[in-house]
Motif scaffolding. Structure first.
Motif, mmCIF file in Angstrom:
data_model
loop_
_atom_site.group_PDB
_atom_site.id
_atom_site.type_symbol
_atom_site.label_atom_id
_atom_site.label_comp_id
_atom_site.label_asym_id
_atom_site.label_seq_id
_atom_site.Cartn_x
_atom_site.Cartn_y
_atom_site.Cartn_z
ATOM 1 N N CYS A 109 41.445 32.356 41.255
ATOM 2 C CA CYS A 109 39.944 32.937 41.923
ATOM 3 C C CYS A 109 40.044 33.500 43.288
ATOM 4 O O CYS A 109 40.966 33.157 44.197
ATOM 5 C CB CYS A 109 39.148 31.436 41.846
ATOM 6 N N ARG B 43 38.177 33.858 45.368
ATOM 7 C CA ARG B 43 37.448 33.166 46.383
ATOM 8 C C ARG B 43 38.326 31.844 47.214
ATOM 9 O O ARG B 43 38.117 31.652 48.417
ATOM 10 C CB ARG B 43 35.989 32.550 45.765
ATOM 11 N N CYS B 44 38.819 31.038 46.484
ATOM 12 C CA CYS B 44 39.436 29.844 46.925
ATOM 13 C C CYS B 44 41.022 30.238 46.887
ATOM 14 O O CYS B 44 41.583 29.393 47.388
ATOM 15 C CB CYS B 44 38.917 28.446 46.153
ATOM 16 N N HIS C 81 35.771 30.989 40.480
ATOM 17 C CA HIS C 81 35.184 30.036 39.583
ATOM 18 C C HIS C 81 33.759 30.003 39.417
ATOM 19 O O HIS C 81 32.803 30.481 40.654
ATOM 20 C CB HIS C 81 35.252 28.536 40.622
ATOM 21 N N CYS D 23 36.392 24.687 45.555
ATOM 22 C CA CYS D 23 36.022 26.004 45.676
ATOM 23 C C CYS D 23 34.212 25.942 45.698
ATOM 24 O O CYS D 23 33.831 24.890 44.831
ATOM 25 C CB CYS D 23 36.292 26.732 44.426
HETATM 26 ZN ZN LIG Z 1 37.325 29.168 43.235
#
Ligand SMILES: [Zn+2]
Length: 105
Positions: free
Chosen positions: A33, A35-36, A66, A73
């Motif tokens: 992911c 983002r995280c 995600h 996340c």
């Molecule tokens: Zn994530």
């Protein structure tokens, strides 16, 4: 689905990202992911998200993330809602500032 996600460039490039994810998974690879930075497990839903929400639909700005909030996340759907709320708030503040300025003279 927002207008952004109906854009033909987004749809074309999101399909490519999804194909890459499928190939990666078939080969036993991990899908990360953006983002995280953690893996997206196969049983977790994912979205093809915009790394920079204002940077357009190029392949380089799209990556799996995600879909829903996990322990680590925020998830794309919650983040998108927050961004929309922040933009709405900013617009409301600009309007408030403008009307105050008019009263000051
Ligand atoms: Zn994530």
């Amino acid at each position: 689905m927002s207008a952004k996600h109906r854009h033909p460039d987004y749809q074309k490039n999101a399909r490519i990202i999804r194909q890459r994810v499928a190939v990666l998974r078939r080969g036993g690879g991990d899908v990360t992911c953006w983002r995280c930075g953690h893996d997206i497990d196969e049983e977790q839903r994912y979205d093809v998200g915009h790394i920079d929400p204002d940077a357009g639909h190029d392949l380089g700005n799209l990556a799996p993330e995600h879909r829903y909030k996990t322990a680590r996340c925020i998830g794309n759907r919650a983040a998108g809602g927050k961004l929309g709320a922040a933009r709405q708030q900013a617009r409301a503040e600009r309007r408030a500032t403008t009307s105050t300025d008019l009263l000051d003279w």
